[in-house]
Design an enzyme around this catalytic site. Structure first.
Site, PDB file in Angstrom:
ATOM      1  N   GLU A   1       7.407  65.156 -27.898  1.00 54.27           N
ATOM      2  CA  GLU A   1       7.326  65.588 -26.500  1.00 54.27           C
ATOM      3  C   GLU A   1       5.888  66.003 -26.220  1.00 54.27           C
ATOM      4  O   GLU A   1       5.085  65.186 -25.821  1.00 54.27           O
ATOM      5  CB  GLU A   1       8.324  66.718 -26.234  1.00 54.27           C
TER       6      GLU A   1
ATOM      7  N   GLU B   1      11.533  78.464 -28.032  1.00 50.97           N
ATOM      8  CA  GLU B   1      12.029  77.822 -26.820  1.00 50.97           C
ATOM      9  C   GLU B   1      13.359  78.416 -26.386  1.00 50.97           C
ATOM     10  O   GLU B   1      13.581  78.672 -25.203  1.00 50.97           O
ATOM     11  CB  GLU B   1      12.195  76.317 -27.058  1.00 50.97           C
TER      12      GLU B   1
END
Length: 757
Positions: free
Chosen positions: A358, A641
């Site tokens: 990502e 996260e």
């Protein structure tokens, strides 16, 4: 209007050829030429390199790098903005002897990187190459230019495989022999009209970290712990038989005492080094980067020792601007984790995470974190550069939407695999970065010229969302990411938050419109200001009509009260019951966090600024999961996260999306600096300062310092035997309002002052 220097630079670069060479896609290409100077090197008065490329490049003169920069020219929205670099190389040119050797190693970088999660395989183009001009001025005023051309030579290099996601393979056997010759040709993909001077400092090496521990895992693997989750690579030195392969795999965490690689998804994050057999080989994989704390080493010849390898920390060159310490060690570690999360994710662009497949410029993450980032580091140029890309992406979108990632390299024309998830209308909070990030920069630096440059991006965002409003005047239609990663959402559906998406979207858009209106007033655009003020009032009225009733906000959860209070959607008397209800909700959940991306930056503010600082402190200091301190009890050295990226039993969260370096939920650090520490901007750029620490149970003392544009600001307080003592230091000539916990206010100008209450 272009300055004369920029105009001259662009004219020089237009006179050079963009050179490329056809090679295997995995191979980094080496370009080189040798030039004879018109006069003796000692006669050189000045020498400047102007350079850029498609892909990433490392440029050298006589074998020495022209700069400490890595990953040049950086990552921008390449379709419209390609940065060029300007390096002063006078001493390098003047100091050498004989002909001048110019060389460059060019790799894929972000341009041809098969980027994007879900195997999107995004690429801006297929030609990577170099554009460069060396401008030399001699003492007698004569000049000479050496530019890239098809007369240059090219060959393969010792980098035989490289990818940002997957890592790098370097074969030291190829260093002692010429690479395979390649035909140099003029490329077709570089449009000189895209060229723009580099704004922010480049990516560079920073700290070097030695291993803390080397051991053998239960599976017989050699593991190395560097003690800190970081971004960069491992640099090593080794000797052994020719062809020996040393393989390093990287990961942020261990699971079952082995390398925890599942969160990397398809990213291999693996470097391979092939020994030459000729003495000690040194390897440094500078065409990739990894997010890691642990490395697994395979194939090492002999016994691996801590002296053989070291971790190199890499990030954009942003200057630290603060220091903080308090009586609670876990809060100090939380601040440490926020800092390291920012360093690792401020690499060319503000990314979401630095390790998996990502590493994209998600707008929602920086919308939540911008204010925190601007206290911890000087990010004025870094985020300004990114905001220029944001404006371009919105301007070129069919509907004017700000995309959820900037630069947006996941457009349908750039990717091989469709990603329907990204084919959606503007997303609240994410698209609101167009206004929220400029607001954070305005508050931190007070740069009116920069604010004017950011204004078109704000306007583009506001105008793109107006057609999305329903007849009721609310932004309550369509899918919204909204309070993303609410801890009560299931692992496989992080958008399933408690907060009503219309409440979140309408409140967030109201904040953006209100700041856009204020910006228009600041810039003297009164007609614009009136238009945006009227829109803001309509949004506020619609919000209050449809979402506020009976001393409740629709969906009655922490996030909606935090947003309604902090964004000014309620009247002052309503803030009283809203904050009380928020405090009640927090207490009902035993002071565990219940907010996601939208609510987390604001919940402690809503509490402490409206009479519930005690609840805010309990929320901050809670150690159970989910909380800010829970990851620290599990050994975290960066922000996670998910609140529970690692479960209490030491296993990794089963969700498909789990990063251990993801700064957004660390936005509470801004509240720590301003409320626990007490340093706040009373006017943009700290032209007037407000010192207002709000002490609470669990922290006996705190001190914070901030290097503002106006000078160094310091606040230090302590509670002893019921007495509160505050010491402040204010830059000379700068006014400050000092607000004590008992409500008394003292106005001072510059100097060091002590107060008790």
């Amino acid at each position: 209007m272009l300055t004369s220097t920029v105009a001259d630079d662009l004219a020089s670069l237009r006179g050079a050829a963009f050179i490329t060479a056809d090679a295997d896609r995995d191979t980094a290409v080496a370009f080189r030429t040798t030039a004879q100077l018109d006069q003796a090197r000692s006669e050189v008065s000045s020498a400047v390199v102007l350079s850029t490329g498609l892909g990433i490049y490392e440029l050298s003169l006589d074998g020495a790098a022209v700069s400490d920069d890595l990953f040049a020219p950086g990552w921008t929205s390449y379709e419209w903005r390609l940065q060029y670099q300007r390096y002063d190389v006078t001493e390098q040119v003047r100091g050498g002897e004989g002909d001048l050797a110019i060389s460059a190693l060019v790799g894929n970088g972000w341009y041809r990187g098969d980027f994007g999660f879900g195997r999107a395989n995004s690429n801006y183009g297929e030609e990577i190459g170099l554009l460069a001009v060396l401008q030399i001025t001699f003492r007698d005023g004569a000049t000479q230019q050496i530019a890239t051309s098809t007369e240059w030579e090219a060959s393969t290099s010792d980098v035989v495989e490289h990818s940002i996601y997957h890592g790098q393979r370097i074969d030291a056997r190829l260093r002692s022999q010429p690479g395979t010759a390649l035909s140099v040709r003029e490329g077709t993909e570089l449009d000189r009209d895209r060229l723009t001077p580099q704004i922010a400092e480049g990516v560079r090496r920073h700290e070097v970290i030695a291993p803390e521990k080397i051991w053998t895992s239960p599976a017989g693997k050699t593991l190395v712990d560097f003690g800190q989750n970081l971004v960069g690579w491992v640099r090593l030195r080794a000797s052994g038989p020719a062809g020996t392969e040393i393989v390093l795999r990287h990961a942020e965490v261990l699971e079952n005492d082995e390398l925890g690689v599942r969160p990397l998804r398809s990213a291999r994050a693996t470097d391979t080094f092939v020994l030459s057999g000729e003495g000690v080989d040194e390897f440094e994989p500078t065409l990739t980067f990894h997010g890691f704390r642990y490395a697994e080493v395979t194939g090492w010849p002999g016994e691996l020792t801590p002296e053989d390898l070291e971790a190199v920390v890499v990030h954009s060159a942003i200057r630290p601007t603060f220091d903080f310490e308090c009586s609670e060690p876990l809060v100090n570690q939380l601040v440490h984790n926020s800092v390291w999360g920012q360093k690792g994710n401020f690499l060319a662009v503000p990314t979401d995470c630095p390790q998996r497949d990502e590493r994209l410029g998600w707008t929602g993450d920086i919308a939540a974190y911008a204010a925190t980032s601007a206290f911890q580091f000087d990010v004025a140029d870094f985020l300004h550069n990114w905001l220029l890309d944001l404006a371009e992406e919105g301007k070129h979108d069919e509907h004017g939407y700000v995309p959820v990632i900037v630069p947006n390299n996941l457009k349908p024309n750039l990717i091989q695999k469709p990603l329907p998830f990204l084919d959606m209308a503007a997303q609240a909070v994410w698209a609101d970065a167009a206004a929220w990030v400029p607001e954070a920069l305005w508050n931190a630096y007070g740069d009116r010229d920069r604010l004017a440059e950011h204004y078109p991006g704000m306007v583009g965002h506001v105008e793109s969302v107006i057609p999305l409003l329903s007849e009721s005047g609310l932004w309550d239609q369509g899918f919204q990411l909204a309070d993303w990663l609410d801890p009560d959402a299931p692992p496989d559906d992080p958008a399933a938050a408690k907060a009503d998406t219309g409440v979140v979207a309408t409140a967030s858009f109201y904040r953006s419109v209100a700041f856009t209106a204020a910006t228009a007033r600041e810039l003297g655009l009164d007609a614009d200001a009136e238009r945006w003020e009227a829109l803001a009032q309509r949004l506020r009225s619609a919000f209050r009509e449809h979402y506020v009733a009976g001393q409740r906000v629709t969906s009655d959860c922490a996030t909606v009260y935090a947003l309604a209070i902090c964004f000014g959607l309620l009247e002052p008397e309503e803030n009283v019951w809203a904050a009380a209800r928020l405090a009640e909700l927090v207490a009902e959940r035993d002071y565990r966090v219940t907010t996601g991306f939208a609510g987390t930056p604001f919940v402690t503010w809503a509490l402490s600024e409206h009479g519930h600082a005690d609840v805010a402190y309990k929320l901050l200091l809670e150690r159970g999961c989910p909380s800010w301190l829970y990851p620290i009890t599990m050994g975290a050295t960066t922000i996670w996260e998910r609140w529970d990226s690692m479960l209490p039993d030491g296993t990794i969260n089963p969700g498909e999306m789990t990063s251990f370096n993801h700064y957004a939920l660390g936005a509470v650090a801004d509240w720590i600096y301003q409320v626990v520490g007490g340093i706040r901007p009373a006017e943009p750029g700290y032209r007037r300062i407000r010192i207002q620490p709000v002490p609470g149970a669990g922290i006996a003392w705190a001190r914070v310092g901030y290097d503002a544009r106006v000078g160094r600001i310091e606040s230090s307080w302590r509670r002893t035997d019921g007495e509160f003592t505050l010491e402040v230091s204010i830059p000379e000539g700068v006014p400050a309002d000092v607000v004590l916990p008992d409500g008394t206010t003292h106005e001072v100008t510059g100097g060091t002052h002590t107060f008790t209450a």
